[in-house]
Each structure stands twice: as C-alpha cells, then as structure tokens.
Design a protein around this motif. Structure first.
Motif, mmCIF file in Angstrom:
data_model
loop_
_atom_site.group_PDB
_atom_site.id
_atom_site.type_symbol
_atom_site.label_atom_id
_atom_site.label_comp_id
_atom_site.label_asym_id
_atom_site.label_seq_id
_atom_site.Cartn_x
_atom_site.Cartn_y
_atom_site.Cartn_z
ATOM 1 N N LEU A 52 -11.186 -13.602 17.488
ATOM 2 C CA LEU A 52 -10.408 -13.395 18.705
ATOM 3 C C LEU A 52 -8.976 -13.910 18.559
ATOM 4 O O LEU A 52 -8.047 -13.321 19.108
ATOM 5 N N GLU A 53 -8.807 -15.002 17.824
ATOM 6 C CA GLU A 53 -7.451 -15.530 17.604
ATOM 7 C C GLU A 53 -6.560 -14.528 16.879
ATOM 8 O O GLU A 53 -5.351 -14.545 17.030
ATOM 9 N N SER A 55 -6.818 -11.318 17.343
ATOM 10 C CA SER A 55 -6.782 -10.096 18.151
ATOM 11 C C SER A 55 -5.497 -10.017 18.970
ATOM 12 O O SER A 55 -4.629 -10.887 18.893
ATOM 13 N N SER A 56 -5.428 -8.980 19.799
ATOM 14 C CA SER A 56 -4.266 -8.826 20.679
ATOM 15 C C SER A 56 -4.315 -9.805 21.853
ATOM 16 O O SER A 56 -3.343 -9.931 22.596
ATOM 17 N N LYS A 57 -5.413 -10.496 22.026
ATOM 18 C CA LYS A 57 -5.582 -11.477 23.100
ATOM 19 C C LYS A 57 -6.055 -12.808 22.502
ATOM 20 O O LYS A 57 -7.167 -13.276 22.761
ATOM 21 N N GLU A 59 -5.555 -15.832 23.189
ATOM 22 C CA GLU A 59 -5.937 -16.880 24.134
ATOM 23 C C GLU A 59 -7.405 -16.767 24.538
ATOM 24 O O GLU A 59 -8.000 -17.738 25.018
ATOM 25 N N SER A 60 -8.009 -15.586 24.321
ATOM 26 C CA SER A 60 -9.421 -15.405 24.662
ATOM 27 C C SER A 60 -10.329 -16.245 23.772
ATOM 28 O O SER A 60 -11.487 -16.474 24.115
#
Length: 124
Positions: A52-53, A55-57, A59-60
């Motif tokens: 997730l880090e 990814s485009s998000k 902070e998720s």
C-alpha cells in the motif's frame, strides 16, 4: 454508522458464522479458526502495508501497519496455543469436525479476493 451500512461479502458472513458456531460446539475448531485469522509468523512489516505504501494512496498503509504491529507485539499467533493448552484430550470425531470447519474457512478465504473484485468492479 449503522451496521446495515456495511457490506460484508457472503464468504465473510459465512466464515463469521463458522467461527461463532465453532466457539460454541468445538473448542479445537475454534482454536484452528483463530489460528487462520492470526497467522503463523510475523515479518518486520505487514506485506500488505508495504504494498500500500507503494500505491497511489500510501497513507492507507498506516492503519494496516498499526494493526499488524499490535498483533505482532501481542504475539497473537500464540492465542490458539493458549486455547489448546486448556483443552482435555480429544477424540477422532472432534478432530474430524475441527478439520472440516477449518477446511471450509480456508476455502472461503481462498475465494475472498475474487469475490471482492467481482463485488467492487461489478463483474458477474
């Protein structure tokens, strides 16, 4: 937020019912199911959080990583062992019952990604 506002795919609903049932009728099955949910080992970081880090998000990843670290620090992989240590001797019927419930839960888990993809991308 009311519970009715949440959507749980059928696999999650059914697996939740299996865990609930196992907790009432088969402590060995319950321990096995908790083991599936808690995992067996902890690397330094949550693999999903690391993805997730990137990814485009990014902070998720924070919530995922926080949950992972709580589990790691609390040694949640050992929870099923604590249950089993308290159990009396079991018979073959109990083992078979636990294996069947565990097998169903593993099968449901193996289909989660496909079901979620179909649900959120409306693929039939």
């Amino acid at each position: 937020m009311p519970e009715s506002d949440f959507y749980f795919i059928p696999e999650i609903q059914f697996e939740t019912e299996i865990v609930k049932y196992a907790s009432q009728v088969c402590p060995l099955a319950f321990a096995c199911l908790v083991s599936i949910m808690e995992g067996t080992a902890y690397p330094d970081r949550d693999p999903i959080g690391a993805l997730l880090e990137e990814s485009s998000k990014p902070e998720s990843a924070k919530g995922v990583e926080a949950h992972f670290q709580i589990n790691k620090q609390g040694n949640h992989t050992a929870i099923p062992e604590a249950f089993i240590k308290l159990m009396p001797a079991i018979d073959r019927e109990t083992v078979v019952s636990a294996l069947r419930m565990t097998e169903v839960a593993i099968w449901l888990d193996s289909n989660l990604a496909t079901s979620m993809y179909k649900k959120f991308y409306d693929i039939h």
